[in-house]
Each structure stands twice: as C-alpha cells, then as structure tokens.
Design an enzyme around this catalytic site. Structure first.
Site, PDB file in Angstrom:
ATOM      1  NE  ARG A 188      -3.686  -2.179   2.664  1.00 43.30           N
ATOM      2  CZ  ARG A 188      -3.479  -3.290   3.356  1.00 43.30           C
ATOM      3  NH1 ARG A 188      -2.326  -3.454   3.996  1.00 43.30           N
ATOM      4  NH2 ARG A 188      -4.386  -4.249   3.411  1.00 43.30           N
ATOM      5  CE  LYS A 213      -7.891  -0.621   4.990  1.00 46.38           C
ATOM      6  NZ  LYS A 213      -8.473  -0.740   3.630  1.00 46.38           N
ATOM      7  CG  HIS A 282      -5.329   0.172  -4.543  1.00 45.61           C
ATOM      8  ND1 HIS A 282      -4.901  -0.312  -3.321  1.00 45.61           N
ATOM      9  CD2 HIS A 282      -6.468  -0.506  -4.829  1.00 45.61           C
ATOM     10  CE1 HIS A 282      -5.747  -1.227  -2.880  1.00 45.61           C
ATOM     11  NE2 HIS A 282      -6.698  -1.363  -3.777  1.00 45.61           N
ATOM     12  NE  ARG A 285      -3.289  -3.817  -1.438  1.00 47.82           N
ATOM     13  CZ  ARG A 285      -2.692  -4.470  -0.446  1.00 47.82           C
ATOM     14  NH1 ARG A 285      -1.381  -4.508  -0.369  1.00 47.82           N
ATOM     15  NH2 ARG A 285      -3.408  -5.088   0.478  1.00 47.82           N
ATOM     16  CG  HIS A 308      -6.545  -8.696   1.406  1.00 51.04           C
ATOM     17  ND1 HIS A 308      -6.827  -9.189   0.149  1.00 51.04           N
ATOM     18  CD2 HIS A 308      -6.200  -7.397   1.220  1.00 51.04           C
ATOM     19  CE1 HIS A 308      -6.662  -8.239  -0.750  1.00 51.04           C
ATOM     20  NE2 HIS A 308      -6.284  -7.140  -0.126  1.00 51.04           N
ATOM     21  CE1 TYR A 317      -7.118  -8.055  -7.324  1.00 57.08           C
ATOM     22  CE2 TYR A 317      -7.402  -8.715  -5.044  1.00 57.08           C
ATOM     23  CZ  TYR A 317      -7.141  -7.746  -5.979  1.00 57.08           C
ATOM     24  OH  TYR A 317      -6.903  -6.455  -5.573  1.00 57.08           O
TER      25      TYR A 317
END
Length: 338
Positions: A188, A213, A282, A285, A308, A317
C-alpha cells in the site's frame, strides 16, 4: 486525578480541614466530568476502544464505523439525551434508517454504511445492550466495485512502466525502486512511505512491515530485483539524512509523503500511455494479485501477501483465473430437437 493527603501535605498545606476540602472537591469535579459526558459519546468511545483493542481495526476504519453508528443513534435519540433506551433499536428501526439513507447516499456508500451498522449491532449484542443480534435486519446492498471484473495491467504495461525509469539520475533511481516495491511486493502507498531502513533484513532477504492497515506486522520476501534496485538507490542517490525512512526527498532528506509517492506513480503511468480509469499505486497492487492468481497461487497465499484480514477481500481476484473458471463452468444446455 484524585489526590491523597500524603501527596498534598508536602506541598505546604498545614490545615488538615483544607486538605480534606481539596480532596473532596477533586472527587466531586471528577464525578461531574464523568456525568457530563452524553451517553451517545460514552457508548461510541467504548465502541471505538473495542474496535481498536479487541478487533484490531485500523484507526481510520474505526472512525468511519463510529461515524455511521453516531448517525444512526442521533436519528433514534436526542444527541444530548441523558439515557439511551436500547429497546428502541429494533429491526424495524434499522430497516427504516437504511431505507431513508438511500435517498441521499450512493450505492457504494450505502454498502459501507450497512456494513458498519451491522458491526455496531453485533457490538451492542456483545455488550448486553441488546438481547438479540438484529444485524441481519439490515439488507445486503450490492457494491458495484465488488461485482466488477478487477482492473489490472498487463505484464507488458508493467514492464513499460518500469522501463520509463531507465535514466541514471537520482530521481530515476529512487522512483524506480519505489515503483518496483509497489509492483513486486504489492505494498500500500502508506506502507511504502513508512518503509524504514531497519525494516529490511539483507541477510535473510525479507522485509518487515509494521503499522499496517490491519495493525499487524507482516513479513515479505525481498525479490532479488527489488533488492538490487534498493541497494543502487541507497548507495548512489539517497542523500545523507538522519531520517530512517527509505524514500526521502532528494533536496532536504525529509521522508516523502504518501501523496507525493502516489502522484509520482500516476504521472509515470500517464507518461507511458496507460489508459486505466484509475491510475495510481493501488492499481499495481491489484495487478500483482491478479497475476499471482493467474499463475495458480492460492487466494490464501495472495491474501497473506497483501495483508488482507478477511479472505472475502481477496475473492474478487478469482475472476481473473479464466482457465479455472472454464473448468468449473457448467456447459450451456443444448436445444433438444424432437
């Protein structure tokens, strides 16, 4: 803070009656401050503490969830109400509030608001304010971003972007290393800006990401290509500075802000003719995740790499694995002729 007589006596107070009055006054003042906090503010403070300390949610996400919880509470109660009647938080009240918000909020925003309200309802049930979990009364709202096919760059576009930093100037060396970290590690933009020299273990070939995050440390392998680019930038381009951040301004040595790194990436994409609707870090990413899935890497491994918290975030994805989708797709029924 409540003071004791043993603490106040050395300050020069001689009359014990005055000391006791001071202690009593401090206690009364503390009680008044506690009593003056509106119940909604007290409840939301407890909610955010729970999200931060127990759920491990990022501060920005906590703030967003508290915002929608406050919107709902102020719609049900007066902002300065002396008490909260939790019996008014019913399935009907939740549904009515959500339907009212559809008049002003977009679909994507409604998706976020509904998710935040469900989380708040589960917290109320956990704390015993509600006898039952009424979060299921909030309808599921589709998000266009989740339903669409993920946007990503081709391998040729990624290579064209990296080749645009083929110069030997300090800015080219720094920007190439930064974009390579985005493209090969899936960082990120905030993680890239916070990356410190101490986070890179050259002996083991790993990168440690702290303060992510999800508020969990993450360790990533350091590809040889990324390592070589970082070494070249650190030796030939990075100015002498006391900052421990890897990517710094070449003029004054101060750490680069995430927005500066994001702007640099967007300009580089525009310069090489990338026409994706949303250019920026992003996109790299998402490109890395899409390419890994296409190579047969499991969604769990991709989720661990990207950091995640929930696998549902990574499931989008799965749509890019076209060979696998062809295998699991049911054949189209043929018309039967009589």
């Amino acid at each position: 803070m409540l003071y004791s007589a043993d603490f106040i006596r050395p300050l020069g107070f001689r009359c014990p009656h005055n000391i006791e009055r001071l202690i009593q006054g401090a206690r009364i003042g503390a009680m008044k401050n506690i009593a003056s906090i509106p119940p909604i503010d007290s409840l939301l403070a407890d909610y955010q503490t729970h999200l931060l300390n127990n759920a491990g949610i990022a501060p920005s996400t906590c703030k967003r969830r508290a915002f929608y919880a406050r919107s709902f509470l102020t719609a049900q109660f007066k902002p300065k109400a002396s008490s909260l009647d939790f019996q008014r938080i019913t399935a009907k009240a939740l549904l009515s509030f959500v339907l009212e918000q559809t008049q002003t909020l977009s679909m994507n925003t409604m998706h976020t608001a509904a998710s935040c309200l469900r989380c708040f309802c589960r917290f109320l049930c956990l704390r015993g304010h509600l006898p039952n979990d009424v979060s299921q009364a909030i309808p599921r709202i589709g998000s266009h971003g989740r339903d669409q096919f993920p946007t990503y760059l081709s391998r040729q576009e990624v290579q064209r972007l990296l080749d645009s930093f083929s110069g030997h100037t300090p800015s080219d060396l720094r920007n190439y290393a930064a974009v390579l970290c985005l493209a090969k590690l899936g960082l990120r933009i905030g993680e890239l800006a916070r990356l410190a020299l101490d986070d890179i273990d050259w002996r083991t070939g790993t990168v440690r990401l702290a303060q992510t995050k999800s508020r969990r440390d993450r360790q990533l392998p350091l590809p040889a290509q990324v390592g070589r680019a970082l070494v070249r930038y650190l030796r030939q381009a990075r100015p002498d500075t006391r900052s421990r951040q890897v990517f710094v301004c070449l003029q004054d040595g101060k750490p680069l802000h995430p927005e500066s790194l994001a702007s640099m990436t967007k300009r580089a994409m525009a310069r090489v003719g990338i026409t994706a609707p949303r250019k920026g870090p992003h996109l790299l990413r998402k490109t890395l995740a899409s390419h890994l899935v296409q190579r047969g890497i499991t969604l769990k491994a991709v989720a661990d790499l990207l950091g995640h918290t929930h696998l549902n975030t990574t499931q989008i994805y799965a749509k890019v694995d076209l060979p696998l989708l062809k295998q699991v797709a049911m054949p189209w029924p043929k018309e039967v002729r009589r």
